[in-house]
Design a protein around this motif. Structure first.
Motif, PDB file in Angstrom:
ATOM      1  N   UNK A  69       0.843  -1.206   0.000  1.00 33.31           N
ATOM      2  CA  UNK A  69       0.000   0.000   0.000  1.00 33.31           C
ATOM      3  C   UNK A  69       0.874   1.250   0.000  1.00 33.31           C
ATOM      4  N   UNK A  70       1.902   1.248   0.841  1.00 35.19           N
ATOM      5  CA  UNK A  70       2.815   2.392   0.911  1.00 35.19           C
ATOM      6  C   UNK A  70       3.495   2.629  -0.438  1.00 35.19           C
ATOM      7  N   UNK A  71       3.948   1.561  -1.077  1.00 39.01           N
ATOM      8  CA  UNK A  71       4.639   1.714  -2.355  1.00 39.01           C
ATOM      9  C   UNK A  71       3.700   2.232  -3.443  1.00 39.01           C
ATOM     10  N   UNK A  72       2.455   1.729  -3.461  1.00 38.42           N
ATOM     11  CA  UNK A  72       1.506   2.196  -4.482  1.00 38.42           C
ATOM     12  C   UNK A  72       1.173   3.676  -4.285  1.00 38.42           C
ATOM     13  N   UNK A  73       0.979   4.103  -3.054  1.00 35.67           N
ATOM     14  CA  UNK A  73       0.757   5.532  -2.805  1.00 35.67           C
ATOM     15  C   UNK A  73       2.000   6.337  -3.190  1.00 35.67           C
ATOM     16  N   UNK A  74       3.178   5.759  -2.957  1.00 36.07           N
ATOM     17  CA  UNK A  74       4.402   6.433  -3.381  1.00 36.07           C
ATOM     18  C   UNK A  74       4.466   6.584  -4.890  1.00 36.07           C
ATOM     19  N   UNK A  75       4.027   5.578  -5.633  1.00 32.36           N
ATOM     20  CA  UNK A  75       3.987   5.685  -7.092  1.00 32.36           C
ATOM     21  C   UNK A  75       3.040   6.807  -7.515  1.00 32.36           C
ATOM     22  N   UNK A  76       1.901   6.864  -6.855  1.00 29.67           N
ATOM     23  CA  UNK A  76       0.945   7.943  -7.144  1.00 29.67           C
ATOM     24  C   UNK A  76       1.611   9.314  -6.980  1.00 29.67           C
ATOM     25  N   UNK A  77       2.310   9.504  -5.887  1.00 27.85           N
ATOM     26  CA  UNK A  77       2.935  10.802  -5.622  1.00 27.85           C
ATOM     27  C   UNK A  77       4.020  11.126  -6.652  1.00 27.85           C
ATOM     28  N   UNK A  78       4.766  10.124  -7.078  1.00 25.22           N
ATOM     29  CA  UNK A  78       5.835  10.366  -8.052  1.00 25.22           C
ATOM     30  C   UNK A  78       5.289  10.696  -9.433  1.00 25.22           C
ATOM     31  N   UNK A  79       4.249   9.993  -9.868  1.00 23.39           N
ATOM     32  CA  UNK A  79       3.620  10.348 -11.140  1.00 23.39           C
ATOM     33  C   UNK A  79       2.970  11.731 -11.042  1.00 23.39           C
ATOM     34  N   UNK A  80       2.379  12.038  -9.892  1.00 21.71           N
ATOM     35  CA  UNK A  80       1.734  13.337  -9.716  1.00 21.71           C
ATOM     36  C   UNK A  80       2.761  14.471  -9.792  1.00 21.71           C
ATOM     37  N   UNK A  81       3.957  14.227  -9.285  1.00 24.71           N
ATOM     38  CA  UNK A  81       5.026  15.230  -9.347  1.00 24.71           C
ATOM     39  C   UNK A  81       5.403  15.515 -10.801  1.00 24.71           C
ATOM     40  N   UNK A  82       5.535  14.467 -11.630  1.00 26.07           N
ATOM     41  CA  UNK A  82       5.843  14.682 -13.039  1.00 26.07           C
ATOM     42  C   UNK A  82       4.722  15.423 -13.746  1.00 26.07           C
ATOM     43  N   UNK A  83       3.486  15.084 -13.417  1.00 24.29           N
ATOM     44  CA  UNK A  83       2.342  15.757 -14.041  1.00 24.29           C
ATOM     45  C   UNK A  83       2.327  17.240 -13.686  1.00 24.29           C
ATOM     46  N   UNK A  84       2.614  17.557 -12.424  1.00 23.73           N
ATOM     47  CA  UNK A  84       2.633  18.959 -11.990  1.00 23.73           C
ATOM     48  C   UNK A  84       3.759  19.721 -12.676  1.00 23.73           C
ATOM     49  N   UNK A  85       4.922  19.089 -12.830  1.00 20.96           N
ATOM     50  CA  UNK A  85       6.049  19.757 -13.492  1.00 20.96           C
ATOM     51  C   UNK A  85       5.746  20.045 -14.958  1.00 20.96           C
ATOM     52  N   UNK A  86       4.979  19.163 -15.567  1.00 16.91           N
ATOM     53  CA  UNK A  86       4.636  19.360 -16.975  1.00 16.91           C
ATOM     54  C   UNK A  86       3.465  20.320 -17.136  1.00 16.91           C
ATOM     55  N   UNK A  87       2.720  20.529 -16.044  1.00 17.99           N
ATOM     56  CA  UNK A  87       1.602  21.473 -16.081  1.00 17.99           C
ATOM     57  C   UNK A  87       0.396  20.942 -16.827  1.00 17.99           C
ATOM     58  N   UNK A  88       0.087  19.637 -16.651  1.00 22.24           N
ATOM     59  CA  UNK A  88      -1.031  19.051 -17.378  1.00 22.24           C
ATOM     60  C   UNK A  88      -2.327  19.204 -16.592  1.00 22.24           C
ATOM     61  N   UNK A  89      -3.427  18.803 -17.226  1.00 19.28           N
ATOM     62  CA  UNK A  89      -4.765  18.965 -16.673  1.00 19.28           C
ATOM     63  C   UNK A  89      -4.935  18.185 -15.369  1.00 19.28           C
TER      64      UNK A  89
END
Length: 242
Positions: A69-89
């Motif tokens: 569970x911890x690792x899956x939430x960590x994956x979520x946060x890492x993908x979210x960081x890339x999305x924020x850096x790219x400025x997507x919807x």
């Protein structure tokens, strides 16, 4: 594998600035991939992994469920960081994939989500490990050991459960249901999104090629390792999602 030649074949886009320089089409395409992972990594952790902690029969298995569970939430946060850096919807503007409508009510059902649904994620990440967008490529490569650990946990535990005659029917039922529910995970056979992803070198494989690889691996799991039958499935899918 599809022989469609992408416009960025053998090229690398190093980060958000280079992506934006290529134009909105490229940014939007990468953004769709990122946002899908943002949504679905969080959904998997909340819907599959969290309930499994209470269902786990021993302290060690509860610890493993907590870890995953911890690792899956960590994956979520890492993908979210890339999305924020790219400025997507907003990644939550769409719903998670339909496979997350599966309700985990037993430890066996949870084990099979790891063996089957996480295997589908591995198939997708293996393709994205060659993505033209370098931050996404590097992230998928870095997360692969954890995803493969989840699948390995699922397959090893499934073998143990299937070795008990009292547990075989539940393993088979959960496997058949999850394989069928996971087929749309890869997208439509005639997906315009997938054509765009391959044109930009974001993906290499068609949705049907990914689905066929998933079926090949689940068939090996069920028939060769668990000595169970595999459901009759079609590697084509003409549903409503792209």
């Amino acid at each position: 594998m599809s022989n469609t030649l992408g416009v960025l074949a053998n090229q690398v886009v190093s980060g958000p600035e280079e992506a934006r320089a290529l134009g909105d089409d490229y940014v939007t395409a990468v953004g769709k991939i990122l946002n899908s992972h943002v949504r679905n990594e969080a959904a998997g952790a909340a819907i599959f992994d969290e309930p499994s902690i209470a269902l786990a029969p021993t302290p060690r298995e509860k610890w493993l469920a907590c870890r995953m569970a911890m690792e899956e939430y960590g994956h979520h946060l890492k993908f979210n960081k890339l999305a924020a850096e790219l400025g997507v919807e907003d990644p939550h503007a769409r719903s998670p994939l339909s496979v997350f409508e599966y309700e985990v009510t037993t430890w066996t059902e949870y084990v099979m989500t790891k063996a089957i649904v996480d295997l589908a994620e591995v198939v997708l990440m293996e393709d994205l490990a060659h993505c033209s967008y370098l931050p996404l490529r590097k992230l998928c490569r870095s997360l692969m050991p954890e995803e493969r650990f989840h699948v390995g946990f699922g397959t090893t535990t499934a073998r143990q459960l299937a070795a008990d005659p009292a547990g075989r029917d539940e393993v088979r039922r959960a496997a058949h249901e999850l394989i069928t529910m996971t087929l749309p995970f890869f997208g439509r056979s005639d997906s315009r999104n997938n054509e765009t992803f391959r044109r930009w070198g974001i993906k290499r494989m068609t949705n049907d090629e990914c689905r066929a690889e998933f079926v090949r691996r689940t068939r090996a799991l069920l028939e060769e390792e668990l000595e169970l039958d595999h459901p009759e499935v079609d590697v084509r899918w003409h549903g409503t999602s792209s």
